[in-house]
Design a protein around this motif. Structure first.
Motif, PDB file in Angstrom:
ATOM      1  N   LEU A 257      48.477  38.808  47.616  1.00  0.00           N
ATOM      2  CA  LEU A 257      48.929  37.459  47.983  1.00  0.00           C
ATOM      3  C   LEU A 257      48.103  36.352  47.351  1.00  0.00           C
ATOM      4  CD1 LEU A 257      49.775  38.232  51.681  1.00  0.00           C
ATOM      5  CD2 LEU A 257      51.371  37.755  49.816  1.00  0.00           C
ATOM      6  N   ASP A 258      46.815  36.587  47.138  1.00  0.00           N
ATOM      7  CA  ASP A 258      45.960  35.498  46.647  1.00  0.00           C
ATOM      8  C   ASP A 258      45.874  35.467  45.123  1.00  0.00           C
ATOM      9  OD1 ASP A 258      45.608  35.226  49.334  1.00  0.00           O
ATOM     10  OD2 ASP A 258      43.652  36.198  49.380  1.00  0.00           O
TER      11      ASP A 258
ATOM     12  N   GLU B 185      33.565  37.751  56.828  1.00  0.00           N
ATOM     13  CA  GLU B 185      33.012  38.038  55.495  1.00  0.00           C
ATOM     14  C   GLU B 185      32.808  36.714  54.756  1.00  0.00           C
ATOM     15  OE1 GLU B 185      35.314  40.748  53.093  1.00  0.00           O
ATOM     16  OE2 GLU B 185      35.340  42.330  54.602  1.00  0.00           O
TER      17      GLU B 185
ATOM     18  N   HIS C 163      25.835  31.603  49.882  1.00  0.00           N
ATOM     19  CA  HIS C 163      25.896  30.830  48.636  1.00  0.00           C
ATOM     20  C   HIS C 163      25.662  29.337  48.877  1.00  0.00           C
ATOM     21  CE1 HIS C 163      26.953  34.066  45.874  1.00  0.00           C
ATOM     22  NE2 HIS C 163      27.716  34.556  46.825  1.00  0.00           N
TER      23      HIS C 163
ATOM     24  N   GLY D 137      35.626  30.958  47.091  1.00  0.00           N
ATOM     25  CA  GLY D 137      35.734  31.023  45.632  1.00  0.00           C
ATOM     26  C   GLY D 137      35.954  29.653  45.012  1.00  0.00           C
ATOM     27  N   MET D 138      36.816  28.857  45.639  1.00  0.00           N
ATOM     28  CA  MET D 138      37.070  27.510  45.114  1.00  0.00           C
ATOM     29  C   MET D 138      35.803  26.657  45.171  1.00  0.00           C
ATOM     30  SD  MET D 138      40.693  25.993  46.268  1.00  0.00           S
ATOM     31  CE  MET D 138      42.237  26.810  45.885  1.00  0.00           C
TER      32      MET D 138
ATOM     33  N   ALA E 156      31.738  43.197  50.784  1.00  0.00           N
ATOM     34  CA  ALA E 156      32.811  42.493  51.484  1.00  0.00           C
ATOM     35  C   ALA E 156      33.971  42.335  50.494  1.00  0.00           C
ATOM     36  CB  ALA E 156      32.314  41.136  51.969  1.00  0.00           C
ATOM     37  N   GLU E 157      34.809  43.356  50.419  1.00  0.00           N
ATOM     38  CA  GLU E 157      35.824  43.397  49.347  1.00  0.00           C
ATOM     39  C   GLU E 157      36.940  42.380  49.553  1.00  0.00           C
ATOM     40  OE1 GLU E 157      34.694  46.094  50.970  1.00  0.00           O
ATOM     41  OE2 GLU E 157      33.452  46.991  49.397  1.00  0.00           O
ATOM     42  N   GLN E 158      37.231  42.067  50.807  1.00  0.00           N
ATOM     43  CA  GLN E 158      38.270  41.055  51.035  1.00  0.00           C
ATOM     44  C   GLN E 158      37.777  39.704  50.537  1.00  0.00           C
ATOM     45  OE1 GLN E 158      40.520  42.271  54.995  1.00  0.00           O
ATOM     46  NE2 GLN E 158      38.321  42.321  55.291  1.00  0.00           N
ATOM     47  N   LEU E 159      36.525  39.416  50.813  1.00  0.00           N
ATOM     48  CA  LEU E 159      35.919  38.181  50.293  1.00  0.00           C
ATOM     49  C   LEU E 159      35.848  38.224  48.769  1.00  0.00           C
ATOM     50  CD1 LEU E 159      34.387  35.502  50.527  1.00  0.00           C
ATOM     51  CD2 LEU E 159      32.294  36.827  50.907  1.00  0.00           C
TER      52      LEU E 159
ATOM     53  N   THR F 136      38.344  32.993  52.554  1.00  0.00           N
ATOM     54  CA  THR F 136      37.824  33.745  51.400  1.00  0.00           C
ATOM     55  C   THR F 136      38.151  33.013  50.091  1.00  0.00           C
ATOM     56  OG1 THR F 136      39.777  35.168  51.008  1.00  0.00           O
ATOM     57  CG2 THR F 136      38.188  35.927  52.635  1.00  0.00           C
ATOM     58  N   ILE F 137      39.366  32.474  50.004  1.00  0.00           N
ATOM     59  CA  ILE F 137      39.746  31.727  48.794  1.00  0.00           C
ATOM     60  C   ILE F 137      38.922  30.438  48.714  1.00  0.00           C
ATOM     61  CG2 ILE F 137      41.648  30.643  47.540  1.00  0.00           C
ATOM     62  CD1 ILE F 137      43.563  32.407  49.191  1.00  0.00           C
TER      63      ILE F 137
ATOM     64  N   ASP G 187      45.858  43.468  50.247  1.00  0.00           N
ATOM     65  CA  ASP G 187      46.552  42.267  50.726  1.00  0.00           C
ATOM     66  C   ASP G 187      46.011  41.011  50.047  1.00  0.00           C
ATOM     67  OD1 ASP G 187      48.404  41.023  52.466  1.00  0.00           O
ATOM     68  OD2 ASP G 187      46.820  40.559  53.904  1.00  0.00           O
ATOM     69  N   PHE G 188      44.724  40.991  49.791  1.00  0.00           N
ATOM     70  CA  PHE G 188      44.084  39.819  49.177  1.00  0.00           C
ATOM     71  C   PHE G 188      44.456  39.724  47.702  1.00  0.00           C
ATOM     72  CE2 PHE G 188      42.170  40.438  53.123  1.00  0.00           C
ATOM     73  CZ  PHE G 188      41.681  39.225  53.534  1.00  0.00           C
TER      74      PHE G 188
ATOM     75  N   MET H 112      28.868  39.028  46.018  1.00  0.00           N
ATOM     76  CA  MET H 112      29.619  38.714  47.231  1.00  0.00           C
ATOM     77  C   MET H 112      29.272  39.633  48.393  1.00  0.00           C
ATOM     78  SD  MET H 112      30.969  36.172  45.870  1.00  0.00           S
ATOM     79  CE  MET H 112      31.824  35.546  47.299  1.00  0.00           C
TER      80      MET H 112
ATOM     81  N   GLY I 183      39.421  37.558  47.479  1.00  0.00           N
ATOM     82  CA  GLY I 183      39.869  36.219  47.885  1.00  0.00           C
ATOM     83  C   GLY I 183      39.098  35.162  47.110  1.00  0.00           C
ATOM     84  N   ALA I 184      37.794  35.354  46.997  1.00  0.00           N
ATOM     85  CA  ALA I 184      36.952  34.390  46.269  1.00  0.00           C
ATOM     86  C   ALA I 184      37.275  34.415  44.775  1.00  0.00           C
ATOM     87  CB  ALA I 184      35.478  34.696  46.507  1.00  0.00           C
TER      88      ALA I 184
ATOM     89  N   GLY J  63      40.093  32.255  44.380  1.00  0.00           N
ATOM     90  CA  GLY J  63      39.661  30.859  44.495  1.00  0.00           C
ATOM     91  C   GLY J  63      38.992  30.362  43.221  1.00  0.00           C
ATOM     92  N   LEU J  64      38.171  31.207  42.617  1.00  0.00           N
ATOM     93  CA  LEU J  64      37.530  30.845  41.345  1.00  0.00           C
ATOM     94  C   LEU J  64      38.588  30.635  40.261  1.00  0.00           C
ATOM     95  CD1 LEU J  64      34.582  33.365  41.602  1.00  0.00           C
ATOM     96  CD2 LEU J  64      34.262  30.917  41.235  1.00  0.00           C
TER      97      LEU J  64
ATOM     98  N   HIS K 140      42.958  34.912  55.125  1.00  0.00           N
ATOM     99  CA  HIS K 140      42.747  34.798  53.678  1.00  0.00           C
ATOM    100  C   HIS K 140      42.092  33.478  53.274  1.00  0.00           C
ATOM    101  CE1 HIS K 140      45.490  38.066  51.857  1.00  0.00           C
ATOM    102  NE2 HIS K 140      45.341  38.325  53.136  1.00  0.00           N
TER     103      HIS K 140
END
Lengths: 300, 348
Positions: B129-130, A175, A183, A145-146, B92-95, A141-142, B125-126, B89, B98-99, B102-103, A138
């Motif tokens: 939890l995220d 991914e 990006h 975004g950050m 890529a659905e997990q990205l 991926t986060i 899951d993303f 993105m 998750g992203a 993050g945003l 995970h």
């Protein structure tokens, strides 16, 4: 000092790693290991092996690289450190204590009921813990975004994602690796702990991830591979990554080959296990070996 | 492989033969994106995309993301209006999610779109939890909810609400029409935690303007009263419920319709007050009978100790056929005629 691989780059190696940085980070790594052994003893077990292996990486980041304010863990301009590998929390808590974000005395609550320091790291529990890791794959991926979000808002803060080689099994990691390159997230640095060990055994017997260096290179990342237990090499690699860092540019990865149980010969030689068992009488032996090794190196 | 080759080789012969014979009856075919609007019905184009643009004009923290389905989730409207605030993105659905988390961690308000099947099944899951565990303002926009495509189980999200209802902190909205979507978007952006919108895209029917209705997050609304039957419905099935209510009037059956666009948190008080009467109670949803509106209502009824039978109009607990949408809506009981027949049978 060994950087075994470095992507082609025009930036020169920074002039000599000054001795006091080396000493500062080495001392921090020693204390992180010491904290981890104490936390492990309270639990009677735990992910001590990983914490010992990753201590030099954590010490380098928290002791030398990361911009943060210990008294204000949510400071907006801070660099973000994302622990994707949730079970490394024991090492991360030790690093947060070393950084002054957590009180050292709180470390003894690790893994206990109602503690802010659960066995697997969670952002909702612990100051300085940016994400809830543990479900592997995970973090990156986060982090994407950050990094996008910070850049979008004009922040110069950098994002560091700590992940393990086991997490390279997860498709989501790749991914994110593609997304970061697409990006052009030059404000993102991934650090991979390659201890060649995962839950069911050695990485090359579970799912072969090598050649790891070539994979990251081919995904477009600025790729360095270092001995992750060599503080000098880590400092040089992080300096190179910092020199590369930009709002728009190649993301950076530092692949760190580490040794589970590093710094404690008793554990380094023990049969490698994801969840290391240590007998009650052995904890003091571990601490003594750690201190002897550190003092021997420091005086050498 | 040999079959394909020989079929291709034979194709000219077949074409020539077809030209010499009378035209075959036109077949009903499936489409990835099929409209469920009735012929001549008032519709609005891409209400989600335009609503997101409008919300983003007032809130500069709103950003948009998609996983290679911008054009198919009306996100392209936002991408065109705010290219600097749109992030592609890739598939890529997990990205993607998750992203999005993050945003949101950096204080932005992401709306992330893909098809419901991919959000619910592939990226759970993303999201869990995220986004949901830290209670972030991540807004999931899921296209093709329930049975809104003829493409079969790979694209039909018949169990998306069943999957998502178990996720703590998540708000679930199942809009009926363009009015619901236009009014829901700014409210989703303004609500703190994660949300899931069952997107209706393209030319979306405009239905609720005739009922003095406004969307309020977390609220059910009584659209019309009636003495014999009470419909509890969400999503596009509220449109069908209203149509069925009109049709049943011709049979001297007086039907009330209660629209519950927010599935979670559920407005049990409003719904229970309507159910706890002598009227026949029917739930209508564009979702499997397992884990959606029917079970949400049933749970509220039992929890309140109301002894009341509830009749579900819902998709069966099975993988559905591929085909043309009208055929499938009729086959699985979502068509107005099927609803009318079911109610009349229940009333005996």
């Amino acid at each position: 000092m060994t950087i075994t691989h470095e992507s082609n780059t025009e930036s020169a190696m920074p002039a000599g790693i000054v001795q006091d940085r080396l000493a500062h980070v080495s001392a921090a790594a020693y204390r992180i290991r010491h904290h981890a052994l104490n936390m492990g003893e309270v639990q009677g077990q735990g992910y001590v092996g990983q914490a010992l292996g990753a201590a030099d990486m954590l010490a380098t980041v928290y002791g030398d690289q990361l911009r943060f304010r210990a008294e204000d863990p949510h400071w907006e301009a801070r660099d973000r450190f994302l622990l994707s590998t949730g079970h490394y929390a024991i090492g991360h808590y030790a690093a947060l204590a070393e950084a002054g974000i957590l009180p050292v005395q709180e470390l003894e609550t690790y893994g206990s009921d109602d503690s802010r320091l659960p066995m697997s790291g969670m952002s909702t529990y612990t100051p300085g813990m940016e994400i809830s890791g543990g479900s592997l794959g995970h973090g990156l991926t986060i982090a994407v975004g950050m990094a996008l979000g910070l850049r979008h808002q004009g922040s110069s803060a950098r994002v560091f994602n700590f992940l393990s080689d086991g997490e390279l099994d997860e498709g989501s990691t790749w991914e994110a690796a593609m997304g970061a390159h697409h990006h052009q997230l030059g404000n993102l640095t991934a650090m991979v702990d390659i201890n060649a060990l995962q839950a069911d055994g050695k990485t090359d017997t579970v799912l072969r991830t090598e050649p790891v260096t070539e994979k990251w290179e081919s995904f477009g990342w600025y790729t360095q591979r270092v001995d992750g237990n060599d503080v000098g090499a880590l400092l040089a690699a992080f300096d190179n990554a910092a020199a590369q860092a930009a709002a728009v540019g190649r993301p950076s990865v530092i692949l760190c080959d580490t040794k589970v149980g590093r710094g404690v010969p008793l554990l380094e030689e023990r049969e490698k296990a994801h969840f290391m068992r240590i007998d009650e009488h052995e904890w003091q032996v571990c601490r003594e070996q750690l201190t002897a090794g550190y003092e021997g190196k420091a005086s050498a | 492989m040999s079959t394909t080759t020989s079929a291709a080789a034979a194709a000219p012969t077949v074409t020539a033969a077809a030209a010499a014979t009378p035209a075959k009856p036109k077949l009903k075919t499936s489409a990835m994106i099929a409209s469920f609007a009735d012929p001549g019905q008032k519709t609005a184009s891409a209400p989600f995309g335009h609503a997101l643009v409008k919300a983003a004009q007032e809130n500069d923290r709103i950003v948009g993301l998609t996983a290679d389905l911008g054009k198919y989730t009306d996100m392209h409207i936002f991408a065109k209006a705010f290219p600097e605030r749109f992030f592609q993105m890739g598939m890529a659905e997990q990205l993607l999610f998750g992203a999005a988390a993050g945003l949101a961690e950096t204080g932005l308000v992401p709306f992330a779109s893909t098809y419901s099947v991919f959000a619910a099944r592939r990226a759970y899951d993303f999201l869990c939890l995220d986004a949901a565990e830290p209670n972030l303002n991540v807004n999931i926009v899921g296209g093709l909810p329930g049975l809104t495509t003829g493409y079969g189980p790979s694209h039909q999200a018949t169990e998306d609400m069943a999957i998502f209802r178990g996720m703590p902190n998540l708000t679930i909205v199942d809009p009926c029409d363009s009015i619901d979507i236009e009014q829901a978007v700014p409210q989703l952006a303004a609500s703190d935690g994660p949300t899931y919108l069952r997107l209706l895209r393209g030319n979306v029917p405009t239905v609720l303007d005739e009922y003095g209705y406004t969307f309020e997050l977390g609220k059910a609304k009584v659209l019309r009263g009636g003495n014999d039957v009470v419909f509890i419905s969400s999503g596009l099935m509220t449109m069908r419920a209203l149509q069925a209510a009109k049709a049943l009037a011709a049979h001297n059956v007086d039907v009330a319709v209660v629209h519950t666009p927010t599935i979670k948190p559920f407005d049990a008080a409003t719904v229970l007050a309507e159910i706890n009467t002598d009227r026949l109670a029917v739930t209508l949803e564009n979702h499997s009978v397992v884990g959606g509106l029917f079970e949400t209502v049933a749970s509220a009824v039992v929890t309140a100790g109301v002894g009341k039978r509830v009749v579900p109009v819902a998709l069966p607990d099975q993988f559905l056929d591929a085909g043309a949408l009208p055929t499938l809506h009729d086959r699985y009981g979502l068509a107005v005629d099927r609803i009318v027949a079911k109610v009349l049978a229940e009333l005996g």
